[in-house]
Design a protein around this motif. Structure first.
Motif, mmCIF file in Angstrom:
data_model
loop_
_atom_site.group_PDB
_atom_site.id
_atom_site.type_symbol
_atom_site.label_atom_id
_atom_site.label_comp_id
_atom_site.label_asym_id
_atom_site.label_seq_id
_atom_site.Cartn_x
_atom_site.Cartn_y
_atom_site.Cartn_z
ATOM 1 N N LEU A 57 -5.521 -83.407 -37.141
ATOM 2 C CA LEU A 57 -4.406 -83.599 -38.076
ATOM 3 C C LEU A 57 -4.407 -84.998 -38.667
ATOM 4 C CD1 LEU A 57 -1.555 -81.770 -36.155
ATOM 5 C CD2 LEU A 57 -2.696 -81.009 -38.231
ATOM 6 N N ASP A 58 -4.976 -85.950 -37.951
ATOM 7 C CA ASP A 58 -5.027 -87.327 -38.435
ATOM 8 C C ASP A 58 -5.861 -87.433 -39.712
ATOM 9 O OD1 ASP A 58 -4.268 -90.009 -38.258
ATOM 10 O OD2 ASP A 58 -6.140 -90.555 -37.243
ATOM 11 N N GLU A 59 -6.825 -86.530 -39.875
ATOM 12 C CA GLU A 59 -7.642 -86.527 -41.089
ATOM 13 C C GLU A 59 -6.820 -86.153 -42.323
ATOM 14 O OE1 GLU A 59 -10.791 -83.838 -40.176
ATOM 15 O OE2 GLU A 59 -11.519 -85.069 -38.521
ATOM 16 N N LEU A 60 -5.717 -85.420 -42.122
ATOM 17 C CA LEU A 60 -4.840 -85.012 -43.225
ATOM 18 C C LEU A 60 -3.563 -85.852 -43.273
ATOM 19 C CD1 LEU A 60 -5.012 -81.154 -42.596
ATOM 20 C CD2 LEU A 60 -6.270 -82.433 -44.313
ATOM 21 N N ALA A 61 -3.499 -86.919 -42.506
ATOM 22 C CA ALA A 61 -2.260 -87.668 -42.291
ATOM 23 C C ALA A 61 -1.592 -88.149 -43.574
ATOM 24 C CB ALA A 61 -2.517 -88.852 -41.367
ATOM 25 N N ASP A 62 -2.361 -88.492 -44.596
ATOM 26 C CA ASP A 62 -1.754 -88.984 -45.826
ATOM 27 C C ASP A 62 -1.136 -87.865 -46.663
ATOM 28 O OD1 ASP A 62 -4.338 -88.009 -46.217
ATOM 29 O OD2 ASP A 62 -4.640 -89.212 -48.027
ATOM 30 N N ARG A 63 -1.471 -86.584 -46.360
ATOM 31 C CA ARG A 63 -0.958 -85.455 -47.134
ATOM 32 C C ARG A 63 0.084 -84.621 -46.403
ATOM 33 N NH1 ARG A 63 -6.271 -82.474 -47.888
ATOM 34 N NH2 ARG A 63 -4.866 -80.800 -48.465
ATOM 35 N N ILE A 64 0.270 -84.868 -45.084
ATOM 36 C CA ILE A 64 1.150 -83.993 -44.306
ATOM 37 C C ILE A 64 2.199 -84.771 -43.527
ATOM 38 C CG2 ILE A 64 -0.609 -82.198 -44.026
ATOM 39 C CD1 ILE A 64 -1.024 -83.221 -41.148
ATOM 40 N N ASP A 65 3.252 -84.062 -43.147
ATOM 41 C CA ASP A 65 4.239 -84.553 -42.189
ATOM 42 C C ASP A 65 3.961 -83.836 -40.884
ATOM 43 O OD1 ASP A 65 5.703 -86.185 -43.977
ATOM 44 O OD2 ASP A 65 6.770 -84.416 -44.730
ATOM 45 N N VAL A 66 4.052 -84.555 -39.767
ATOM 46 C CA VAL A 66 3.803 -83.978 -38.450
ATOM 47 C C VAL A 66 5.069 -84.102 -37.622
ATOM 48 C CG1 VAL A 66 2.403 -84.139 -36.343
ATOM 49 C CG2 VAL A 66 1.354 -84.545 -38.562
ATOM 50 N N GLY A 76 5.745 -76.797 -22.634
ATOM 51 C CA GLY A 76 4.775 -77.590 -23.377
ATOM 52 C C GLY A 76 5.405 -78.292 -24.566
ATOM 53 N N THR A 77 4.644 -78.369 -25.651
ATOM 54 C CA THR A 77 5.052 -79.117 -26.831
ATOM 55 C C THR A 77 4.818 -78.299 -28.083
ATOM 56 O OG1 THR A 77 4.412 -81.155 -25.727
ATOM 57 C CG2 THR A 77 4.630 -81.258 -28.104
ATOM 58 N N GLU A 78 5.773 -78.354 -28.997
ATOM 59 C CA GLU A 78 5.576 -77.751 -30.312
ATOM 60 C C GLU A 78 4.973 -78.815 -31.226
ATOM 61 O OE1 GLU A 78 9.082 -76.118 -32.026
ATOM 62 O OE2 GLU A 78 8.998 -74.325 -30.774
ATOM 63 N N LEU A 79 3.850 -78.502 -31.802
ATOM 64 C CA LEU A 79 3.178 -79.380 -32.752
ATOM 65 C C LEU A 79 3.264 -78.702 -34.107
ATOM 66 C CD1 LEU A 79 1.361 -81.834 -33.400
ATOM 67 C CD2 LEU A 79 -0.584 -80.432 -32.710
ATOM 68 N N GLY A 80 4.002 -79.302 -35.016
ATOM 69 C CA GLY A 80 4.208 -78.709 -36.334
ATOM 70 C C GLY A 80 3.714 -79.635 -37.433
ATOM 71 N N ALA A 81 3.326 -79.026 -38.545
ATOM 72 C CA ALA A 81 2.860 -79.810 -39.699
ATOM 73 C C ALA A 81 3.172 -79.046 -40.973
ATOM 74 C CB ALA A 81 1.358 -80.072 -39.596
ATOM 75 N N ARG A 109 -6.190 -74.505 -39.783
ATOM 76 C CA ARG A 109 -7.413 -74.799 -39.040
ATOM 77 C C ARG A 109 -7.254 -76.106 -38.261
ATOM 78 N NH1 ARG A 109 -10.786 -75.143 -43.093
ATOM 79 N NH2 ARG A 109 -10.785 -72.895 -43.345
ATOM 80 N N ALA A 110 -6.668 -77.123 -38.890
ATOM 81 C CA ALA A 110 -6.465 -78.409 -38.212
ATOM 82 C C ALA A 110 -5.508 -78.259 -37.034
ATOM 83 C CB ALA A 110 -5.938 -79.447 -39.201
ATOM 84 N N LEU A 111 -4.447 -77.459 -37.182
ATOM 85 C CA LEU A 111 -3.520 -77.224 -36.067
ATOM 86 C C LEU A 111 -4.226 -76.505 -34.918
ATOM 87 C CD1 LEU A 111 -0.222 -76.219 -37.870
ATOM 88 C CD2 LEU A 111 -0.478 -78.070 -36.217
ATOM 89 N N ARG A 112 -5.013 -75.483 -35.240
ATOM 90 C CA ARG A 112 -5.725 -74.743 -34.208
ATOM 91 C C ARG A 112 -6.731 -75.651 -33.491
ATOM 92 N NH1 ARG A 112 -8.204 -71.179 -37.101
ATOM 93 N NH2 ARG A 112 -10.203 -72.195 -36.952
#
Length: 154
Positions: A57-66, A76-81, A109-112
């Motif tokens: 997800l860091d590769e898309l960091a400038d285009r996404i909110d995490v 566990g943890t919910e990881l959303g983007a 794909r990045a989340l998976r």
């Protein structure tokens, strides 16, 4: 009673059409603006270390909110983007998705990959064909797998 058997399928189809026509959430989000979420079997501190999202997800960091938060029921943890800019409606259509032009495919794909990396320590990929000789069923599965855009879903 026999003459009204068609009412049930018509009512179900009508309800489905109304559900699709309504906004996705009360905030009026479109399908392309929704949070895409995976549950990771790790503590929230392990998922978002040092305020940075996981590597894929860091590769898309400038285009996404995490968004990183504890999963319900202490599971566990919910990881959303989601994308910061609205995704055009035409790029989220079924034909665009089948053609591989839906930008959400890259995010899925990045989340998976992030989930796999956090839970297994590596991104797992199949390394061998499922059969030793091509079969009609295998060719059909291969076709649908290519059309899934690498998202892991058909």
């Amino acid at each position: 009673m026999r003459k009204v058997w068609w009412v049930v399928p018509v009512a179900v189809a009508g309800a489905a059409a109304v559900r699709r026509a309504r906004p996705a959430h009360e905030g009026g989000e479109r399908a392309g603006d929704r949070w895409l979420t995976v549950t990771v079997n790790r503590a929230p501190a392990d998922v978002g270390s040092e305020g940075k999202p996981p590597a894929p997800l860091d590769e898309l960091a400038d285009r996404i909110d995490v968004r990183i938060r504890p999963a319900p029921g202490d599971r566990g943890t919910e990881l959303g983007a989601r994308f910061r800019e609205p995704v055009p409606a035409e790029s989220t259509s079924v034909p665009a998705r089948l053609a591989g032009r839906d930008p959400r495919q890259e995010l899925r794909r990045a989340l998976r990959d992030a989930k796999s990396l956090l839970e297994a320590g590596e991104v797992l990929r199949p390394d061998a064909p499922p059969t030793t000789r091509p079969t009609p069923g295998g060719k059909l599965v291969e076709l649908f797998t290519r059309r899934s855009g690498g998202e892991g879903v058909l």
